[in-house]
Design a protein around this motif. Structure first.
Motif, PDB file in Angstrom:
ATOM      1  N   LEU A 143       0.856  -1.179   0.000  1.00 36.42           N
ATOM      2  CA  LEU A 143       0.000   0.000   0.000  1.00 36.42           C
ATOM      3  C   LEU A 143       0.892   1.229   0.000  1.00 36.42           C
ATOM      4  O   LEU A 143       1.884   1.286   0.735  1.00 36.42           O
ATOM      5  CB  LEU A 143      -0.910   0.017   1.232  1.00 36.42           C
ATOM      6  CG  LEU A 143      -2.004  -1.050   1.288  1.00 36.42           C
ATOM      7  CD1 LEU A 143      -2.590  -1.132   2.690  1.00 36.42           C
ATOM      8  CD2 LEU A 143      -3.106  -0.754   0.270  1.00 36.42           C
ATOM      9  N   LYS A 144       0.552   2.205  -0.824  1.00 38.77           N
ATOM     10  CA  LYS A 144       1.343   3.421  -0.925  1.00 38.77           C
ATOM     11  C   LYS A 144       0.790   4.496   0.012  1.00 38.77           C
ATOM     12  O   LYS A 144      -0.405   4.516   0.332  1.00 38.77           O
ATOM     13  CB  LYS A 144       1.336   3.948  -2.361  1.00 38.77           C
ATOM     14  CG  LYS A 144       1.945   2.996  -3.385  1.00 38.77           C
ATOM     15  CD  LYS A 144       3.432   2.812  -3.144  1.00 38.77           C
ATOM     16  CE  LYS A 144       4.070   1.996  -4.257  1.00 38.77           C
ATOM     17  NZ  LYS A 144       5.512   1.749  -4.008  1.00 38.77           N
ATOM     18  N   LYS A 145       1.654   5.404   0.432  1.00 35.94           N
ATOM     19  CA  LYS A 145       1.195   6.543   1.218  1.00 35.94           C
ATOM     20  C   LYS A 145       0.114   7.274   0.442  1.00 35.94           C
ATOM     21  O   LYS A 145       0.277   7.585  -0.735  1.00 35.94           O
ATOM     22  CB  LYS A 145       2.361   7.489   1.511  1.00 35.94           C
ATOM     23  CG  LYS A 145       1.955   8.694   2.363  1.00 35.94           C
ATOM     24  CD  LYS A 145       3.150   9.563   2.705  1.00 35.94           C
ATOM     25  CE  LYS A 145       2.728  10.749   3.559  1.00 35.94           C
ATOM     26  NZ  LYS A 145       3.874  11.610   3.948  1.00 35.94           N
ATOM     27  N   GLY A 146      -1.007   7.528   1.104  1.00 40.25           N
ATOM     28  CA  GLY A 146      -2.137   8.178   0.464  1.00 40.25           C
ATOM     29  C   GLY A 146      -3.211   7.229   0.002  1.00 40.25           C
ATOM     30  O   GLY A 146      -4.321   7.665  -0.339  1.00 40.25           O
ATOM     31  N   ASP A 147      -2.935   5.921  -0.022  1.00 35.30           N
ATOM     32  CA  ASP A 147      -3.968   4.959  -0.404  1.00 35.30           C
ATOM     33  C   ASP A 147      -5.113   4.989   0.601  1.00 35.30           C
ATOM     34  O   ASP A 147      -4.903   5.109   1.817  1.00 35.30           O
ATOM     35  CB  ASP A 147      -3.397   3.545  -0.489  1.00 35.30           C
ATOM     36  CG  ASP A 147      -2.759   3.243  -1.833  1.00 35.30           C
ATOM     37  OD1 ASP A 147      -2.960   4.033  -2.788  1.00 35.30           O
ATOM     38  OD2 ASP A 147      -2.068   2.218  -1.950  1.00 35.30           O
ATOM     39  N   ILE A 148      -6.328   4.858   0.108  1.00 29.74           N
ATOM     40  CA  ILE A 148      -7.514   4.870   0.959  1.00 29.74           C
ATOM     41  C   ILE A 148      -7.742   3.480   1.539  1.00 29.74           C
ATOM     42  O   ILE A 148      -7.830   2.502   0.809  1.00 29.74           O
ATOM     43  CB  ILE A 148      -8.743   5.334   0.154  1.00 29.74           C
ATOM     44  CG1 ILE A 148      -8.537   6.776  -0.323  1.00 29.74           C
ATOM     45  CG2 ILE A 148     -10.013   5.221   0.999  1.00 29.74           C
ATOM     46  CD1 ILE A 148      -9.617   7.248  -1.281  1.00 29.74           C
TER      47      ILE A 148
END
Length: 222
Positions: free
Chosen positions: A184-189
């Motif tokens: 999961l990337k930073k900013g993923d919901i």
């Protein structure tokens, strides 16, 4: 559980990319012009509104609109929008999260509560996140920045890259016991609620402390 044909899957992936880019830009302290343009290009230069739909995400998301999680109603937010003084609008949100795995991410700082606030008929768009150890967000909007309507999305977003994310409440009808999201990337919901639409009636005027706002669920399907 997400289910769609090839064409709708491609469209959903494009929308997901767009929303991820918008959040990445909003998380920055500077104007991210190149990323804004890339997001606009993804949807053929049309007006970009962050319209969250349940089938946008290529990984499990906690929302009442999906059954990716067994406890899909374990995230909630009480949102209030009120006039505070001449030309100033107060936005307040109080969050409640009962999903153990996501709560641990929030408590460790690897995830944050967030409000994405967008003017439907204006260029206003802001992403507000909670301060560490706080389960609420308080902020203000100047009346001149918006017109007619606001759309508000309450979310939990990743605050860092997260590898091999698993959750004991993933729905076992769809996910194996050892299933994990690889990255999961930073900013993923990670979680979201149906969009709230705030109607701003500037023609009615003000009298005393009477609110000029109404808050209701957005009518589009999710």
């Amino acid at each position: 559980m997400h289910s769609c044909g090839i064409d709708s899957a491609h469209a959903a992936h494009t929308q997901y990319q767009t929303i991820h880019l918008l959040i990445q830009c909003d998380l920055q302290d500077f104007v991210c012009c190149a990323e804004e343009q890339r997001a606009a290009d993804l949807i053929n230069h049309s007006v970009v509104h962050m319209n969250l739909k349940a089938d946008l995400f290529p990984y499990p998301v906690l929302t009442p609109e999906l059954d990716d999680y067994l406890d899909n109603n374990s995230f909630s937010a009480q949102i209030n929008v009120t006039p505070e003084s001449s030309g100033v609008i107060s936005v307040a949100a109080d969050f409640k999260l009962d999903n153990q795995g996501l709560k641990e991410l929030v408590d460790s700082g690897n995830a944050r509560y967030a409000l994405h606030v967008e003017g439907v008929a204006s260029s206003y768009r802001k992403l507000w996140v909670n301060q560490e150890d706080q389960a609420f967000i308080r902020n203000i909007i100047f009346e001149g920045d918006i017109r007619k309507k606001l759309q508000i999305n309450a979310m939990v977003i990743a605050n860092a890259d997260i590898d091999n994310y698993s959750n004991i409440n993933f729905n076992d009808l769809y996910y194996d016991e050892d299933y994990a999201v690889t990255n999961l990337k930073k900013g993923d919901i990670l979680a979201f609620l149906p969009t709230k639409e705030v109607i701003i009636d500037l023609e009615s005027g003000r009298s005393g402390t009477e609110s000029i706002f109404t808050v209701a669920p957005h009518n589009e399907p999710y």
